[in-house]
Design a protein around this motif. Structure first.
Motif, PDB file in Angstrom:
ATOM      1  N   THR A 127       0.825  -1.213   0.000  1.00 31.68           N
ATOM      2  CA  THR A 127       0.000   0.000   0.000  1.00 31.68           C
ATOM      3  C   THR A 127       0.860   1.265   0.000  1.00 31.68           C
ATOM      4  O   THR A 127       0.484   2.274  -0.626  1.00 31.68           O
ATOM      5  N   SER A 128       2.008   1.237   0.663  1.00 26.72           N
ATOM      6  CA  SER A 128       2.912   2.388   0.609  1.00 26.72           C
ATOM      7  C   SER A 128       3.464   2.569  -0.804  1.00 26.72           C
ATOM      8  O   SER A 128       3.609   3.701  -1.292  1.00 26.72           O
ATOM      9  N   GLY A 129       3.784   1.447  -1.458  1.00 30.10           N
ATOM     10  CA  GLY A 129       4.248   1.528  -2.833  1.00 30.10           C
ATOM     11  C   GLY A 129       3.202   2.097  -3.764  1.00 30.10           C
ATOM     12  O   GLY A 129       3.502   2.938  -4.620  1.00 30.10           O
ATOM     13  N   VAL A 130       1.962   1.660  -3.589  1.00 31.49           N
ATOM     14  CA  VAL A 130       0.868   2.212  -4.405  1.00 31.49           C
ATOM     15  C   VAL A 130       0.735   3.706  -4.156  1.00 31.49           C
ATOM     16  O   VAL A 130       0.584   4.501  -5.095  1.00 31.49           O
ATOM     17  N   ALA A 131       0.788   4.109  -2.878  1.00 32.51           N
ATOM     18  CA  ALA A 131       0.656   5.528  -2.545  1.00 32.51           C
ATOM     19  C   ALA A 131       1.781   6.337  -3.185  1.00 32.51           C
ATOM     20  O   ALA A 131       1.539   7.416  -3.753  1.00 32.51           O
TER      21      ALA A 131
END
Length: 357
Positions: A250-254
């Motif tokens: 999710t951090s990568g997506v953000a």
């Protein structure tokens, strides 16, 4: 399909953007220090209190929305010690928190859930929950929908991103590509662990998962499961799992989303067309629009929709209203009503009397 795309990712983006905003307001690439830093911390703390008050008020509504605002406010308070750190130290803290916080949460959570009564709310935090502070804090940090203990990772990631030179094309493209790579690897490893290495089979026989469509929950949302009694829970990248792989994904997506829109903004500047006002307008008043959305939804919770209305129609009506209101406020150069209150509180919290010579 909408649930598969946004579940877990949208809320994480919300938190990462909070960290970016804090970095931009506390010195960007050169974090504040000394009296200026303490002043900034006071402003952030006061803003957090306003957000918490709004969240507690919304918690009293009967609504099928997991209201994030109280958790959001707690995250603002938890991140205060990190606001003065430089980029290298922030990277160290963010990486360590992503790796270690899920393990510590896994060890602590069973003790909280085994208490009598369990230290878990099972509903949105409201004013009445202040009367049971231990239960409220346990829910906010470990046993609730948005466990702040792991979610501190998102604000740390946001601080890291916000301390970068975001106006340069190199950094923008790095965020986009690096975010995609990290998100993809984390999701692949989590899927392989569950489906190939035997994770899902091991979890499906646990007493706490019987009666649940585990395969579907691994795809959409793990919040309904307590995630205890097996270390395999830490091997999934499923939405709202709060694991290292979930936090990385999710951090990568953000990061990729932030990079994409920074590149898009650069394009808008080159062609001299501000088409991003459609997003930047509502984005500048998310507290007001989010609160209004929860209030509107509460009016239809457990109630039949008006004749001729559908759930899809309600969604598009609210989305168009939010965009229209946001554009109007942007054109008028006005803050949203709750943003104005939060800004005033921030100014009061960061006020420093002039030194007497």
């Amino acid at each position: 399909m909408v649930g598969l795309v946004f579940s877990g990712r949208s809320a994480a983006l919300f938190a990462v953007l909070a960290g970016i905003g804090l970095a931009l307001s506390t010195g960007k690439q050169q974090p504040r220090s000394g009296a200026e830093l303490w002043s900034a911390r006071g402003g952030v703390a006061m803003r957090a209190l306003v957000i918490a008050a709004v969240g507690l008020a919304l918690g009293g509504l009967e609504v099928n929305v997991a209201v994030i605002l109280v958790h959001y406010a707690v995250l603002f308070l938890c991140i205060l010690p990190f606001l003065g750190l430089r980029l290298k130290a922030l990277c160290f803290w963010a990486g360590g928190w992503i790796v270690l916080s899920p393990v510590l949460a896994y060890l602590v959570r069973p003790e909280l859930l085994d208490a009598n009564p369990p230290l878990q709310l099972g509903h949105n935090p409201g004013w009445e929950d202040l009367g049971t502070p231990a239960r409220l804090l346990a829910d906010l940090f470990f046993t609730g929908y948005y466990p702040a203990f792991q979610w501190i990772s998102y604000l740390l990631v946001g601080l890291v991103i916000g301390r970068l030179a975001l106006t340069t094309a190199k950094v923008q493209l790095m965020l986009l590509t690096f975010g995609i790579v990290v998100a993809s690897i984390a999701k692949i490893v989590g899927t392989v662990a569950m489906e190939v290495w035997g994770g899902r089979a091991a979890l499906s026989v646990l007493p706490g998962t019987r009666g649940y469509p585990l395969e579907s929950m691994l795809q959409v949302n793990l919040t309904g499961l307590q995630q205890v009694d097996s270390w395999w829970w830490l091997a999934t990248a499923s939405p709202h799992a709060g694991t290292t792989l979930d936090l990385l994904h999710t951090s990568g997506v953000a990061a990729a989303v932030v990079g994409f829109f920074l590149v898009l903004g650069r394009l808008a500047e080159r062609i001299r067309v501000n088409f991003l006002v459609v997003l930047s307008g509502p984005g500048a008043m998310t507290l007001s629009l989010y609160s209004a959305h929860v209030w509107v939804v509460s009016g239809f919770t457990n109630q039949p929709l008006p004749a001729g209305w559908t759930a899809e129609g309600m969604y598009w009506a609210q989305a168009l209203c939010a965009i229209s209101i946001g554009i109007c406020f942007a054109v008028l150069r006005r803050r949203g009503p709750l943003e104005w209150v939060a800004h005033l509180a921030s100014r009061l919290g960061s006020y420093r009397p002039a030194a007497v010579g």
